[in-house]
Design an enzyme around this catalytic site. Sequence first.
Site, PDB file in Angstrom:
ATOM      1  N   LYS A 191       0.839  -1.186   0.000  1.00 20.49           N
ATOM      2  CA  LYS A 191       0.000   0.000   0.000  1.00 20.49           C
ATOM      3  C   LYS A 191       0.881   1.245   0.000  1.00 20.49           C
ATOM      4  CE  LYS A 191      -4.475   1.212   1.967  1.00 20.49           C
ATOM      5  NZ  LYS A 191      -5.434   0.977   3.059  1.00 20.49           N
TER       6      LYS A 191
ATOM      7  N   GLU B 265     -19.066  -6.044  10.099  1.00 18.65           N
ATOM      8  CA  GLU B 265     -20.001  -5.264  10.898  1.00 18.65           C
ATOM      9  C   GLU B 265     -21.069  -6.131  11.568  1.00 18.65           C
ATOM     10  OE1 GLU B 265     -18.158  -2.602   7.833  1.00 18.65           O
ATOM     11  OE2 GLU B 265     -19.118  -4.566   7.785  1.00 18.65           O
TER      12      GLU B 265
ATOM     13  N   ARG C 165     -24.986  -2.741   7.299  1.00 12.37           N
ATOM     14  CA  ARG C 165     -24.588  -4.116   6.993  1.00 12.37           C
ATOM     15  C   ARG C 165     -24.922  -5.073   8.144  1.00 12.37           C
ATOM     16  NH1 ARG C 165     -20.282  -4.361   3.132  1.00 12.37           N
ATOM     17  NH2 ARG C 165     -19.079  -5.794   4.426  1.00 12.37           N
TER      18      ARG C 165
END
Length: 635
Positions: free
Chosen positions: A288, A375, A403
Amino acid sequence: MTSAARHPLLATLGDSRPLRDYSHEKLDEVAAEIRDVLCNLLATRTAHFASNLGVVELCLALHAEYDFPRDRLIWDTGHQIYPHKLITGRYHDFASIRTAGGLMGYPNPAESDYDLFMTGHAGSSVSTAVGLRSGDYVQNERDRKTVAVIGDGAFPSGIVFEALNNAGELGDDLTIVLNDNKMSICPRTGAMAKYLDRLRGNPFYTGLKSEVVRLLDHVPMFGDPAERLLAQMKEGVKAGLLGGMLFEELDIRYIGPIDGHDIQLLRKYLQLVRNMSGPVLLHVVTEKGHGYKPAAEDPVFFHTPPAFKDTDEGPVTLPSSGLPPYTNHARDAILRAMQNDHRVTVITAAMCQGNKLEPVREQVPDRFFDVGICESHAVAFAAGQAKTGLRPIVDIYSTFLQRSYDQVFQEVALQDLPVIFMMDRAGLTGPDGPTHHGVYDIGYMRLFPNMVLMAPGYAAELELMLQKALEIDHPSGIRYPKASAPQLDRIPDEIVIGKSEVLREGTDGTIVAYGAMLEHALAAADLLSGELSVRVINARFVKPIDEAMIADVVGGDGFVITLEEGTTVGGFGSAFLESAARQRLDTRGVRTLALPDQFVGHGDRSQLLDESQLSPRGIADVCREEAGISTSVST
């Protein structure tokens, strides 16, 4: 030098098909141009940065080996879409990204046939890819290829394993690219992360791996018990030496891990998996922030950094103005609550940085829980903690709490457990757009019995509301926006469940504001000074709503306007009118101001509010209309 002259290859790409004929060296030049564009963008506005730098080579290799959009490509958690946009005919519009009327910071089918879904939430790519492939099979279009790119941070999401289970059963041709960079937004957590670490650290990463496979394949397998044992040993050796057996046991072929920044190697492996039958998982290792050293060294900060200028001494963040945001006040309130009460825990779903919970993680690590992008699990986990006597706080974005809707219902509200939902980013999230606007939580949370729902209108209220939530033995929610929290020059009234607060008296009409719209209500009243005397009420609660206040304002003289930074359907205004109807009040003088019944696009938050008449000037104009004053003269 003009932008096109600086990026000659990108400037000539009307779509990505020419990339299929580019040499590896030329593709490397395109990669360099993409990184230059991304770094220049951050000099003007906040945008997703490190994640996009990390997929440049992977994006180019995919487009060089597949014929998109004839073939199918789904980018999971679409904030890594920028390189894809730059090579699919959107380079010349790229400077408009994340601005009103410009390109969206996520995939958008309205922009290009290369974008199939508007993906802003994590984990759904494999499911939609399995569905796409199934649809092609049903319609006899098996020559089309389907690729899902999913990050290791999103990979532990429950829906991913539901999709892998289904993919293994169907056996349709499908390529899943696992983009493994050791990160979600923050460093990833969980057992799956450790499993991927073991695969990445495998000493058979290189050519020795293929030699092991070749040798093992020469071990004969026959039918008697001894030889069946030998066959089992053979598979055990493969699992120990090669890894990936978790996927193999699901009938998904595992290949990798491979270097995700080597375009030539990526193309070789993509050519291999493209022609394999059945579902295949290609494990790609990336970094990243690759190509920009500060982002690679601190990918958490550079996930969505503020606008900065690159200097010889490193990136310098451009100054910003404004008071501290609600998120900071929520963080501080949570930390103090945990310090004062050993029963209080906090749970986040891979959003430690977004919710600014790093000090909590550092100071109270034994009661801080990051469950990853899961979640539904976060809410059920909180319910389990609450059942033991703890007081869990689920600190989560409004849009992501959707969610876990079933768990909010079944595991929390139905059990009447004292779980507290801190709903960050409730309201408009500006340039993130419709995938991230938290405008539905009022409607979807107030449906549940046992639920107490409130929203602070200014900074000093937030901690008081959290304290009140910790006192009650029912589930509760506190919503607050991605915005600066105003500091009113007053001591808040005591928080009483279901009671509002009068901030300003008036005789011509009343504005009842829920949450962050209070600041705009007060500003509108100031604009009307000398024309209209307007009472301003801070509603504080949508459930239970202040029915005595509603009876007072609806039964009195003058107009009544309700304000909220939520959708008009099922929101605070709806709750207000429902209460008035229960009390058989005449609501002809009541007008609700909220966001329209449509998906709101991306742009500056203040601009989006203005378009919905929720700016101070827009609210003042509505007050004039309701009072019979011509707005054309007033403005």
